[in-house]
Design a protein around this motif. Structure first.
Motif, short mmCIF file in Angstrom:
data_model
loop_
_atom_site.label_atom_id
_atom_site.label_comp_id
_atom_site.label_asym_id
_atom_site.label_seq_id
_atom_site.Cartn_x
_atom_site.Cartn_y
_atom_site.Cartn_z
N ASP A 188 0.82 -1.21 0.00
CA ASP A 188 0.00 0.00 0.00
C ASP A 188 0.86 1.26 0.00
OD1 ASP A 188 -2.02 -1.87 0.29
OD2 ASP A 188 -2.21 -1.55 2.45
N SER A 189 1.78 1.35 0.94
CA SER A 189 2.56 2.59 1.09
C SER A 189 3.55 2.80 -0.04
CB SER A 189 3.26 2.63 2.45
OG SER A 189 4.16 1.55 2.60
N VAL A 190 4.12 1.72 -0.56
CA VAL A 190 5.05 1.87 -1.69
C VAL A 190 4.27 2.30 -2.94
CG1 VAL A 190 6.63 0.66 -3.26
CG2 VAL A 190 6.79 0.29 -0.79
N SER A 191 3.08 1.74 -3.12
CA SER A 191 2.25 2.16 -4.25
C SER A 191 1.90 3.64 -4.12
CB SER A 191 0.96 1.34 -4.31
OG SER A 191 1.22 -0.02 -4.60
N LEU A 192 1.53 4.07 -2.90
CA LEU A 192 1.22 5.48 -2.68
C LEU A 192 2.43 6.36 -2.98
CD1 LEU A 192 -0.62 7.76 -1.71
CD2 LEU A 192 0.05 7.20 0.64
N VAL B 270 -3.89 -1.42 -5.75
CA VAL B 270 -3.17 -2.18 -6.77
C VAL B 270 -3.39 -1.57 -8.15
CG1 VAL B 270 -3.01 -4.40 -7.96
CG2 VAL B 270 -3.17 -4.33 -5.46
N THR B 271 -4.63 -1.21 -8.44
CA THR B 271 -4.96 -0.61 -9.74
C THR B 271 -4.20 0.69 -9.95
OG1 THR B 271 -7.19 -1.58 -9.74
CG2 THR B 271 -6.82 0.35 -11.15
N GLU B 272 -4.22 1.56 -8.94
CA GLU B 272 -3.53 2.85 -9.05
C GLU B 272 -2.01 2.66 -9.09
OE1 GLU B 272 -5.09 5.69 -9.67
OE2 GLU B 272 -6.91 4.49 -9.68
N GLY B 273 -1.52 1.72 -8.32
CA GLY B 273 -0.09 1.45 -8.33
C GLY B 273 0.39 0.92 -9.66
N ASN C 145 3.40 2.01 -12.64
CA ASN C 145 4.47 0.99 -12.72
C ASN C 145 5.16 0.74 -11.38
OD1 ASN C 145 4.16 0.61 -15.60
ND2 ASN C 145 5.19 2.60 -15.86
N THR C 146 4.39 0.67 -10.33
CA THR C 146 4.95 0.30 -9.04
C THR C 146 5.54 -1.11 -9.13
OG1 THR C 146 3.29 1.62 -7.87
CG2 THR C 146 4.44 -0.07 -6.59
N PRO C 147 6.79 -1.30 -8.70
CA PRO C 147 7.39 -2.64 -8.74
C PRO C 147 6.89 -3.48 -7.56
CG PRO C 147 8.98 -1.07 -7.87
CD PRO C 147 7.75 -0.28 -8.25
N PHE C 148 5.72 -4.06 -7.72
CA PHE C 148 5.07 -4.78 -6.62
C PHE C 148 5.95 -5.89 -6.04
CE2 PHE C 148 1.23 -3.47 -9.21
CZ PHE C 148 0.80 -2.50 -8.31
N ALA C 149 6.77 -6.50 -6.88
CA ALA C 149 7.62 -7.60 -6.40
C ALA C 149 8.65 -7.11 -5.40
CB ALA C 149 8.31 -8.27 -7.58
N GLU C 150 8.89 -5.80 -5.37
CA GLU C 150 9.89 -5.23 -4.45
C GLU C 150 9.24 -4.63 -3.21
OE1 GLU C 150 12.83 -2.80 -6.49
OE2 GLU C 150 12.40 -3.87 -8.36
N THR C 151 8.00 -5.03 -2.93
CA THR C 151 7.32 -4.62 -1.70
C THR C 151 7.20 -5.84 -0.79
OG1 THR C 151 5.06 -5.09 -2.49
CG2 THR C 151 6.00 -2.93 -3.01
#
Length: 233
Positions: free
Chosen positions: A12-16, A169-172, A176-182
């Motif tokens: 959540d916070s990394v996406s934000l 998740v949609t907004e992230g 291009n949030t690197p979800f794998a790095e959260t």
């Protein structure tokens, strides 16, 4: 506009942070070490700050966290498996955690001339965590305006407080949030366990958002059963 993002290092916070950075407003990330079970989230937050090219403040609250006893996130208590909607997840509450952290974040923001403190609390947290609900965030913002009256004008930014984790998740994904790095898992193993509340919620959010989940899980299908059981409860 300058926005300081409270960043645990989770999804959540990394996406934000990436959403705010995409708008050109990110000034810094603020993380807290309150004696949580592992440091994987803070490592993720540090990587995010480096990636986005902003300062990373890591505040040592371990002595405070040691007094906030009774939580599975800080004490030697087993982290329960299952969906957040279950009463057993109340053992993951750290009392007054957000109020303590946000107070410090406001001070840092005011000292550095930031306009906003951003936090990624969302609608899915409301059932378990009282300090993630709109009633809390609105009251807290009003309190801080009084605390900083005449010194600084800092506003709390909570874009997801009435939205779902799937929305995050949609907004992230849009930026291009690197979800794998959260890192989300409460248990802090080599990979996400797939069974604790935050793993189940994370996996479900990707499913609902229709976004591929790049996260490796020890038990990748447990979330399906957990969500079904919640629906039957």
């Amino acid at each position: 506009m300058k926005v300081a993002v409270v960043c645990s290092g989770g999804l959540d916070s990394v996406s934000l942070a990436h959403v705010v950075a995409a708008s050109g407003d990110l000034s810094r990330l603020i993380s807290f070490d309150y004696g949580q079970r592992h440091s994987k989230e803070i490592d993720s937050a540090a990587a995010c700050a480096k990636r986005l090219g902003v300062p990373h403040h890591v505040i040592d609250l371990r002595s405070v966290g040691a007094s906030l006893t009774g939580s599975a996130l800080t004490d030697d208590v087993d982290v329960p498996d299952g969906h957040y909607a279950e009463e057993t997840m109340r053992i993951t509450v750290v009392p007054n955690r957000n109020a303590i952290m946000l107070t410090i974040a406001y001070g840092i923001a005011a000292a550095n001339g930031d306009d906003h403190v951003a936090t990624a609390v969302h609608g899915g947290d409301h059932f378990i965590y009282p300090d993630c609900r709109p009633a809390f965030t609105e009251a807290f913002d009003a309190m801080q305006k009084a605390a900083l009256d005449g010194y600084a004008d800092v506003t709390l930014y909570t874009p997801f407080v009435r939205r779902s984790k799937a929305d995050i998740v949609t907004e992230g994904a849009k930026v291009n949030t690197p979800f794998a790095e959260t890192w989300s898992c409460y248990k802090g193993g080599e990979i996400h366990c797939g069974r604790c509340g935050t793993c189940v919620e994370r996996r479900e959010a990707f499913h609902l958002a229709g976004v591929e989940d790049p996260t490796p899980y020890e038990d990748p299908d447990f979330w399906i059963k957990a969500v079904e059981e919640r629906g039957q409860g």
